[in-house]
Design an enzyme around this catalytic site. Structure first.
Site, PDB file in Angstrom:
ATOM      1  N   ARG A 154       0.813  -1.277   0.105  1.00 19.01           N
ATOM      2  CA  ARG A 154       0.148   0.158  -0.048  1.00 19.01           C
ATOM      3  C   ARG A 154       0.996   1.288  -0.048  1.00 19.01           C
ATOM      4  O   ARG A 154       0.426   2.369   0.611  1.00 19.01           O
ATOM      5  CB  ARG A 154      -1.014   0.093   1.042  1.00 19.01           C
ATOM      6  CG  ARG A 154      -2.091  -1.085   1.005  1.00 19.01           C
ATOM      7  CD  ARG A 154      -3.396  -0.914   1.833  1.00 19.01           C
ATOM      8  NE  ARG A 154      -4.093  -1.827   1.887  1.00 19.01           N
ATOM      9  CZ  ARG A 154      -4.396  -2.702   2.703  1.00 19.01           C
ATOM     10  NH1 ARG A 154      -3.592  -3.062   3.655  1.00 19.01           N
ATOM     11  NH2 ARG A 154      -5.153  -3.736   2.419  1.00 19.01           N
ATOM     12  N   LYS A 181       2.623  11.484 -12.362  1.00 13.31           N
ATOM     13  CA  LYS A 181       2.139  10.463 -13.232  1.00 13.31           C
ATOM     14  C   LYS A 181       3.084   9.002 -13.248  1.00 13.31           C
ATOM     15  O   LYS A 181       4.092   9.066 -13.718  1.00 13.31           O
ATOM     16  CB  LYS A 181       1.851  10.567 -14.745  1.00 13.31           C
ATOM     17  CG  LYS A 181       0.694  11.789 -14.981  1.00 13.31           C
ATOM     18  CD  LYS A 181       0.633  11.876 -16.241  1.00 13.31           C
ATOM     19  CE  LYS A 181      -0.854  12.638 -16.471  1.00 13.31           C
ATOM     20  NZ  LYS A 181      -0.971  12.970 -17.896  1.00 13.31           N
ATOM     21  N   GLU A 213       9.692  16.870 -26.400  1.00 14.54           N
ATOM     22  CA  GLU A 213       8.800  17.392 -25.228  1.00 14.54           C
ATOM     23  C   GLU A 213       9.234  18.815 -25.071  1.00 14.54           C
ATOM     24  O   GLU A 213       8.649  19.655 -24.389  1.00 14.54           O
ATOM     25  CB  GLU A 213       8.967  16.416 -23.894  1.00 14.54           C
ATOM     26  CG  GLU A 213       8.380  15.127 -24.047  1.00 14.54           C
ATOM     27  CD  GLU A 213       6.926  14.728 -24.530  1.00 14.54           C
ATOM     28  OE1 GLU A 213       6.172  15.845 -24.232  1.00 14.54           O
ATOM     29  OE2 GLU A 213       6.697  13.798 -24.553  1.00 14.54           O
ATOM     30  N   LYS A 222       6.921  22.841 -16.723  1.00 12.99           N
ATOM     31  CA  LYS A 222       5.886  21.483 -16.394  1.00 12.99           C
ATOM     32  C   LYS A 222       5.471  21.555 -14.806  1.00 12.99           C
ATOM     33  O   LYS A 222       4.507  21.217 -14.698  1.00 12.99           O
ATOM     34  CB  LYS A 222       6.914  20.027 -16.654  1.00 12.99           C
ATOM     35  CG  LYS A 222       5.975  19.045 -16.156  1.00 12.99           C
ATOM     36  CD  LYS A 222       6.060  17.708 -16.962  1.00 12.99           C
ATOM     37  CE  LYS A 222       4.878  16.870 -16.553  1.00 12.99           C
ATOM     38  NZ  LYS A 222       5.089  15.502 -16.803  1.00 12.99           N
ATOM     39  N   GLU A 239      -4.826  16.662 -13.659  1.00 13.71           N
ATOM     40  CA  GLU A 239      -5.374  16.763 -15.250  1.00 13.71           C
ATOM     41  C   GLU A 239      -6.787  17.108 -15.540  1.00 13.71           C
ATOM     42  O   GLU A 239      -7.289  16.303 -16.130  1.00 13.71           O
ATOM     43  CB  GLU A 239      -4.717  15.592 -16.043  1.00 13.71           C
ATOM     44  CG  GLU A 239      -4.746  16.034 -17.513  1.00 13.71           C
ATOM     45  CD  GLU A 239      -3.904  14.925 -18.414  1.00 13.71           C
ATOM     46  OE1 GLU A 239      -2.898  14.531 -18.096  1.00 13.71           O
ATOM     47  OE2 GLU A 239      -4.577  14.344 -19.223  1.00 13.71           O
ATOM     48  N   ARG A 299      -3.561  20.993 -17.058  1.00 11.87           N
ATOM     49  CA  ARG A 299      -2.453  20.024 -17.535  1.00 11.87           C
ATOM     50  C   ARG A 299      -2.580  19.085 -18.770  1.00 11.87           C
ATOM     51  O   ARG A 299      -1.776  18.810 -19.276  1.00 11.87           O
ATOM     52  CB  ARG A 299      -2.213  18.917 -16.364  1.00 11.87           C
ATOM     53  CG  ARG A 299      -1.147  17.993 -16.394  1.00 11.87           C
ATOM     54  CD  ARG A 299      -1.074  17.257 -15.171  1.00 11.87           C
ATOM     55  NE  ARG A 299       0.046  16.257 -15.349  1.00 11.87           N
ATOM     56  CZ  ARG A 299       0.702  15.606 -14.571  1.00 11.87           C
ATOM     57  NH1 ARG A 299       0.421  15.562 -13.461  1.00 11.87           N
ATOM     58  NH2 ARG A 299       1.798  14.619 -14.794  1.00 11.87           N
ATOM     59  N   ASN A 308      -0.468  17.365 -23.589  1.00 13.65           N
ATOM     60  CA  ASN A 308      -0.900  16.549 -24.288  1.00 13.65           C
ATOM     61  C   ASN A 308      -0.848  17.013 -25.729  1.00 13.65           C
ATOM     62  O   ASN A 308      -1.189  16.346 -26.726  1.00 13.65           O
ATOM     63  CB  ASN A 308      -2.307  15.926 -24.037  1.00 13.65           C
ATOM     64  CG  ASN A 308      -2.433  15.235 -22.759  1.00 13.65           C
ATOM     65  OD1 ASN A 308      -1.662  14.220 -22.638  1.00 13.65           O
ATOM     66  ND2 ASN A 308      -3.225  15.504 -21.954  1.00 13.65           N
ATOM     67  N   HIS A 359       0.132  14.668 -28.514  1.00 11.04           N
ATOM     68  CA  HIS A 359       0.167  13.451 -27.875  1.00 11.04           C
ATOM     69  C   HIS A 359      -1.138  12.645 -28.496  1.00 11.04           C
ATOM     70  O   HIS A 359      -1.136  11.424 -28.237  1.00 11.04           O
ATOM     71  CB  HIS A 359       0.152  13.281 -26.447  1.00 11.04           C
ATOM     72  CG  HIS A 359       1.529  13.882 -25.966  1.00 11.04           C
ATOM     73  ND1 HIS A 359       2.310  14.738 -26.140  1.00 11.04           N
ATOM     74  CD2 HIS A 359       2.421  12.944 -25.095  1.00 11.04           C
ATOM     75  CE1 HIS A 359       3.396  14.869 -25.670  1.00 11.04           C
ATOM     76  NE2 HIS A 359       3.591  13.686 -25.093  1.00 11.04           N
ATOM     77  N   HIS A 377       0.536   9.515 -29.840  1.00  8.68           N
ATOM     78  CA  HIS A 377       0.275   8.195 -29.053  1.00  8.68           C
ATOM     79  C   HIS A 377      -0.311   7.240 -29.835  1.00  8.68           C
ATOM     80  O   HIS A 377      -0.091   6.034 -29.850  1.00  8.68           O
ATOM     81  CB  HIS A 377      -0.566   8.652 -27.731  1.00  8.68           C
ATOM     82  CG  HIS A 377       0.008   8.656 -26.592  1.00  8.68           C
ATOM     83  ND1 HIS A 377      -0.466   9.189 -25.226  1.00  8.68           N
ATOM     84  CD2 HIS A 377       1.338   8.533 -26.198  1.00  8.68           C
ATOM     85  CE1 HIS A 377       0.580   9.537 -24.519  1.00  8.68           C
ATOM     86  NE2 HIS A 377       1.674   9.129 -25.020  1.00  8.68           N
ATOM     87  N   HIS A 408       9.312   7.507 -28.441  1.00 10.46           N
ATOM     88  CA  HIS A 408       8.184   8.377 -28.264  1.00 10.46           C
ATOM     89  C   HIS A 408       8.153   9.860 -28.596  1.00 10.46           C
ATOM     90  O   HIS A 408       7.327  10.228 -29.261  1.00 10.46           O
ATOM     91  CB  HIS A 408       8.107   8.316 -26.385  1.00 10.46           C
ATOM     92  CG  HIS A 408       7.017   9.333 -25.957  1.00 10.46           C
ATOM     93  ND1 HIS A 408       5.646   9.015 -25.872  1.00 10.46           N
ATOM     94  CD2 HIS A 408       6.998  10.551 -25.513  1.00 10.46           C
ATOM     95  CE1 HIS A 408       5.078   9.940 -25.610  1.00 10.46           C
ATOM     96  NE2 HIS A 408       5.840  11.008 -25.195  1.00 10.46           N
TER      97      HIS A 408
HETATM   98  N1  GLY Z   1       3.484  13.754 -19.944  1.00 11.32           N
HETATM   99  C1  GLY Z   1       2.093  14.427 -19.875  1.00 11.32           C
HETATM  100  C2  GLY Z   1       2.133  14.822 -18.140  1.00 11.32           C
HETATM  101  O1  GLY Z   1       2.613  14.663 -17.358  1.00 11.32           O
HETATM  102  O2  GLY Z   1       0.665  15.114 -17.979  1.00 11.32           O
END
Ligand code: GLY
Length: 350
Positions: free
Chosen positions: A113, A135, A177, A212, A222, A226, A230, A233, A237, A254
């Site tokens: 946990r 993330k 990025e 960032k 997000e 946030r 994207n 992306h 993606h 990527h």
């Molecule tokens: N890589 C996108 C984010 O961290 O929101």
């Protein structure tokens, strides 16, 4: 030093000092260093002399590459932690690129946990993006980052020395990025990139992390702002997943897929959000000067659209895009017709 919500990001020697302080202050029972065979071979030797502790240290190594960013690999790491006697007071250090920091954070967050973890990103991409912002997670089949948690590390240590271990293609992948931050937040970054050799520069890295970090502090989960991260992306993606799954296709990093996505999504921005043709040309020319051309065939499109349907940003079955009104100005949740998405891919191909 860059302060985030519950943790801070430290650079070079200061970072290792903070790591050693963290370990002694928290009286951890043991330290587990998660690596893949690349980061073990090339980065571990640079890292380990910096670690000053009497606490037991164990290494857990996984196979490198996005194809191992899955629950099977997590299972192996959870088992290794169990067999090596990791307890709640253990610390996990994720030393590697985006796969290691994403998967390491997820494993740490779910083991007993949750145990503490520290990110030491060793690729440009993980320094300026993946390791920052909480993330964590893994892919489900070819669907990227479908399983995961928002969970912050205790500390991030950024040291460009690890970038010496990378080839140019890997560095360029991270550059995508940085270009995203330039187009959405600070266009001066494009000039900065042009003015440095080999794209590796601590000030550019710091500036990118600052951008960032300022976004994720305002919107950690997000819900809104946030989503801007994207940009490029959505299509990126989908292309990345399709190329990953299809063994007749070349392997794409990527950042290479995101570079394609940024050209397509700049085209959409021009068509429906007011980005001027001149600026669209700047984006296309600049990105094309750095990244090799990838051919997307007509016969690929239906598969790419299948992946677009699974994008995490979709709501009520509609694909949501982040698009640019201008450099440094964007709109979230833009809806785009299928025909226009196709047109954007033709524009990329042209
Ligand atoms: N890589 C996108 C984010 O961290 O929101």
């Amino acid at each position: 030093m860059i302060q985030s919500s519950s943790y801070s990001i430290h650079f070079q020697l200061d970072g290792y000092k903070k790591l050693n302080e963290l370990i002694s202050k928290n009286t951890y029972s043991s330290v587990f260093i998660l690596v893949d065979s690349n980061s073990f071979e090339k980065c571990y030797v640079r890292f380990i002399p910096k670690l000053e502790t009497n606490v037991r240290i164990e290494i857990i190594e996984i196979d490198p590459g996005e194809e191992f960013k899955n629950l099977d690999t997590c299972y192996g790491v959870w088992e290794a932690l169990t067999e090596l006697g990791a307890d709640r007071k253990s610390l996990l250090i994720a030393l590697g690129g985006g796969v290691i920091t994403d998967l390491g954070g997820f494993v740490a967050g779910t083991y007993k946990r949750s145990i503490d973890f520290v990110n030491i990103p060793t690729t440009l991409l993980s320094m300026v993006d993946a390791a920052v912002g909480g993330k964590t997670g893994v892919d489900l089949g070819v669907l990227k980052n479908q399983i995961g948690l928002f969970l912050n590390p205790k500390l991030i240590v950024v040291d460009p020395v690890y970038l010496e271990t990378l080839d140019k293609r890997e560095i360029k992948s991270g550059l995508a990025e940085i270009i995203k931050y330039a187009l959405t937040f600070d266009i001066s970054l494009l000039e900065d990139i042009k003015n440095v050799n080999d794209y590796v520069d601590i000030e550019i890295i710091e500036k990118s992390i600052q951008i960032k970090n300022s976004i994720v502090i305002k919107d950690p989960f997000e819900k809104n702002l946030r989503k801007v991260l994207n940009f490029g992306h959505t299509i990126g993606h989908a292309v990345e997943s399709y190329f990953l799954e299809n063994n007749k296709k070349e392997s794409l990093k990527h950042g290479e897929a995101i570079a394609i996505g940024m050209i397509c999504e700049s085209y959409l921005s021009h068509k429906i959000c007011g980005l001027t043709e001149d600026k669209l040309t700047i984006v296309k020319d600049y990105i094309s000067s750095i990244f090799k051309k990838v051919t997307i065939l007509d016969s690929d499109l239906e598969f790419i659209f299948e992946y677009l349907k699974h994008d995490k940003k979709n709501t009520a079955g509609e694909i949501n895009f982040v698009l640019l009104n201008d450099f440094e100005k964007f709109e979230l949740d833009c809806k785009v017709s299928t025909d226009l998405i196709k047109e954007s891919i033709y524009f990329y191909n042209s």
